[in-house]
Design a protein around this motif. Sequence first.
Motif, short mmCIF file in Angstrom:
data_model
loop_
_atom_site.label_atom_id
_atom_site.label_comp_id
_atom_site.label_asym_id
_atom_site.label_seq_id
_atom_site.Cartn_x
_atom_site.Cartn_y
_atom_site.Cartn_z
N ALA A 250 7.89 6.60 4.42
CA ALA A 250 7.36 6.48 3.07
C ALA A 250 7.08 7.85 2.47
N ALA A 251 7.37 7.99 1.20
CA ALA A 251 7.07 9.23 0.48
C ALA A 251 5.56 9.50 0.48
N ARG B 155 -1.26 10.09 8.60
CA ARG B 155 -0.26 9.04 8.36
C ARG B 155 -0.67 7.75 9.07
N GLN B 156 -1.11 7.88 10.31
CA GLN B 156 -1.54 6.71 11.07
C GLN B 156 -2.77 6.06 10.42
N ARG B 157 -3.68 6.89 9.95
CA ARG B 157 -4.87 6.36 9.27
C ARG B 157 -4.47 5.58 8.02
N ALA B 158 -3.45 6.07 7.30
CA ALA B 158 -2.99 5.37 6.10
C ALA B 158 -2.45 3.99 6.44
N VAL B 159 -1.75 3.89 7.57
CA VAL B 159 -1.25 2.59 8.00
C VAL B 159 -2.41 1.68 8.39
N TYR B 160 -3.36 2.21 9.17
CA TYR B 160 -4.54 1.41 9.55
C TYR B 160 -5.31 0.93 8.32
N ASP C 54 6.89 8.38 9.24
CA ASP C 54 7.62 9.58 8.81
C ASP C 54 7.86 9.54 7.31
N THR C 55 8.31 10.65 6.79
CA THR C 55 8.75 10.70 5.40
C THR C 55 10.19 10.24 5.36
N PRO C 56 10.70 9.84 4.20
CA PRO C 56 12.07 9.34 4.13
C PRO C 56 13.14 10.34 4.61
N ASP C 57 12.86 11.61 4.47
CA ASP C 57 13.87 12.62 4.86
C ASP C 57 13.71 13.15 6.28
N ALA D 79 0.80 -1.23 0.00
CA ALA D 79 0.00 0.00 0.00
C ALA D 79 0.83 1.28 0.00
N LEU D 80 1.97 1.26 0.69
CA LEU D 80 2.70 2.52 0.93
C LEU D 80 4.09 2.56 0.30
N HIS D 81 4.60 1.45 -0.20
CA HIS D 81 5.92 1.38 -0.84
C HIS D 81 6.97 2.12 0.01
N PRO D 82 7.18 1.67 1.23
CA PRO D 82 8.06 2.41 2.13
C PRO D 82 9.53 2.37 1.73
N ALA D 83 10.24 3.45 2.09
CA ALA D 83 11.68 3.50 1.93
C ALA D 83 12.34 2.63 3.00
N SER D 84 11.71 2.57 4.17
CA SER D 84 12.17 1.68 5.23
C SER D 84 10.98 1.26 6.08
#
Length: 90
Positions: free
Chosen positions: A50-51, A61-66, A86-89, A15-20
Amino acid sequence: MATMAEQIEARIVAALHPASLEIIDDSHLHSGHAGHRAGGESHFTVIVKAAAFEGLSRVARQRAVYTALGDLMAPDRIHALVIRADTPDT
């Protein structure tokens, strides 16, 4: 069958294609507490960068994870979840 941590990872990656992404099973810290299961896999911490979080508030952001976890958040699956998103940066 995949472990709960593996299911969490698969859904967040899709869903989020995380950087980490780090998933920590904290279940052993909650022995004897509500929602704890003998086999663990009930309490987790998710640390995700994630970007996709750019421009979103902490709550969004938390809602996106849920949303990514969907039915895994049912009370008989994941009892408690700590989210650091968080964002990658950052």
